[in-house]
Scaffold this motif. Sequence first.
Motif, PDB file in Angstrom:
ATOM      1  N   LEU A   2       0.854  -1.188   0.000  1.00 19.91           N
ATOM      2  CA  LEU A   2       0.000   0.000   0.000  1.00 19.91           C
ATOM      3  C   LEU A   2       0.886   1.232   0.000  1.00 19.91           C
ATOM      4  N   PHE A   3       0.722   2.068  -1.027  1.00 22.70           N
ATOM      5  CA  PHE A   3       1.434   3.339  -1.134  1.00 22.70           C
ATOM      6  C   PHE A   3       0.480   4.433  -0.691  1.00 22.70           C
ATOM      7  N   VAL A   4       0.853   5.156   0.353  1.00 25.43           N
ATOM      8  CA  VAL A   4       0.011   6.207   0.920  1.00 25.43           C
ATOM      9  C   VAL A   4       0.616   7.561   0.567  1.00 25.43           C
ATOM     10  N   LYS A   5      -0.197   8.423  -0.026  1.00 22.17           N
ATOM     11  CA  LYS A   5       0.249   9.767  -0.408  1.00 22.17           C
ATOM     12  C   LYS A   5      -0.761  10.775   0.067  1.00 22.17           C
ATOM     13  N   THR A   6      -0.455  12.044  -0.149  1.00 17.75           N
ATOM     14  CA  THR A   6      -1.400  13.113   0.148  1.00 17.75           C
ATOM     15  C   THR A   6      -1.261  14.195  -0.915  1.00 17.75           C
ATOM     16  N   ASP A   7      -2.143  15.162  -0.882  1.00 18.06           N
ATOM     17  CA  ASP A   7      -2.109  16.254  -1.846  1.00 18.06           C
ATOM     18  C   ASP A   7      -0.899  17.157  -1.602  1.00 18.06           C
ATOM     19  N   ASN A   8      -0.397  17.764  -2.681  1.00 19.60           N
ATOM     20  CA  ASN A   8       0.685  18.752  -2.612  1.00 19.60           C
ATOM     21  C   ASN A   8       1.925  18.232  -1.886  1.00 19.60           C
ATOM     22  N   CYS A   9       2.286  16.986  -2.129  1.00 25.72           N
ATOM     23  CA  CYS A   9       3.430  16.362  -1.474  1.00 25.72           C
ATOM     24  C   CYS A   9       4.477  16.026  -2.536  1.00 25.72           C
ATOM     25  N   VAL A  17      -4.548  10.038   1.405  1.00 26.35           N
ATOM     26  CA  VAL A  17      -5.167  10.266   2.714  1.00 26.35           C
ATOM     27  C   VAL A  17      -5.961  11.564   2.774  1.00 26.35           C
ATOM     28  N   ALA A  18      -5.736  12.475   1.846  1.00 29.67           N
ATOM     29  CA  ALA A  18      -6.562  13.681   1.789  1.00 29.67           C
ATOM     30  C   ALA A  18      -7.978  13.330   1.331  1.00 29.67           C
ATOM     31  N   GLN A  19      -8.118  12.264   0.565  1.00 27.58           N
ATOM     32  CA  GLN A  19      -9.428  11.829   0.079  1.00 27.58           C
ATOM     33  C   GLN A  19     -10.045  10.752   0.958  1.00 27.58           C
ATOM     34  N   VAL A  20      -9.219   9.989   1.670  1.00 31.12           N
ATOM     35  CA  VAL A  20      -9.693   8.921   2.564  1.00 31.12           C
ATOM     36  C   VAL A  20      -9.020   9.102   3.930  1.00 31.12           C
ATOM     37  N   PRO A  21      -9.386  10.163   4.658  1.00 29.13           N
ATOM     38  CA  PRO A  21      -8.695  10.455   5.919  1.00 29.13           C
ATOM     39  C   PRO A  21      -8.848   9.370   6.978  1.00 29.13           C
ATOM     40  N   GLU A  22      -9.910   8.593   6.919  1.00 29.34           N
ATOM     41  CA  GLU A  22     -10.125   7.539   7.912  1.00 29.34           C
ATOM     42  C   GLU A  22      -8.991   6.516   7.909  1.00 29.34           C
ATOM     43  N   ILE A  23      -8.412   6.278   6.743  1.00 32.32           N
ATOM     44  CA  ILE A  23      -7.345   5.273   6.658  1.00 32.32           C
ATOM     45  C   ILE A  23      -6.122   5.707   7.452  1.00 32.32           C
ATOM     46  N   ALA A  24      -5.869   7.018   7.516  1.00 28.37           N
ATOM     47  CA  ALA A  24      -4.732   7.516   8.295  1.00 28.37           C
ATOM     48  C   ALA A  24      -4.906   7.191   9.779  1.00 28.37           C
ATOM     49  N   GLY A  25      -6.097   7.395  10.285  1.00 25.67           N
ATOM     50  CA  GLY A  25      -6.357   7.087  11.683  1.00 25.67           C
ATOM     51  C   GLY A  25      -6.326   5.598  11.966  1.00 25.67           C
TER      52      GLY A  25
END
Length: 108
Positions: free
Chosen positions: A22-29, A55-63
């Motif tokens: 799983l590759f996790v990214k965010t916006d403007n990174c 994670v900006a689109q699926v914030p629940e996964i970060a938690g």
Amino acid sequence: MERITSFEEWAALMEAGNTALLFVKTDNCSVCEGLYPQVLGLQTDYSLPFYQVNVAQVPEIAGQLALFTAPVVLLFYNGKEYARFARFVRMEELKGRLQELVERGECD
């Protein structure tokens, strides 16, 4: 690399006991954008499924996965977290952990 659009989608994959990256990214990174093609290039060398989530689109996964930065590369073996690489990912270390999965017979 297949996109994950909800935590429920990811949880279902892991409940099935899958082995995956799983590759996790965010916006403007910019680090995320620089690392993504390197990780994507590994997909041709290993037969396990590769997924990505923003994670900006699926914030629940970060938690749920206790993610505090981006990018993060997570390896899962039989549905459980096997290895975690955060922020500045050393590609040789990632390849080494993928090779361990090959040796276990989990991917080619």
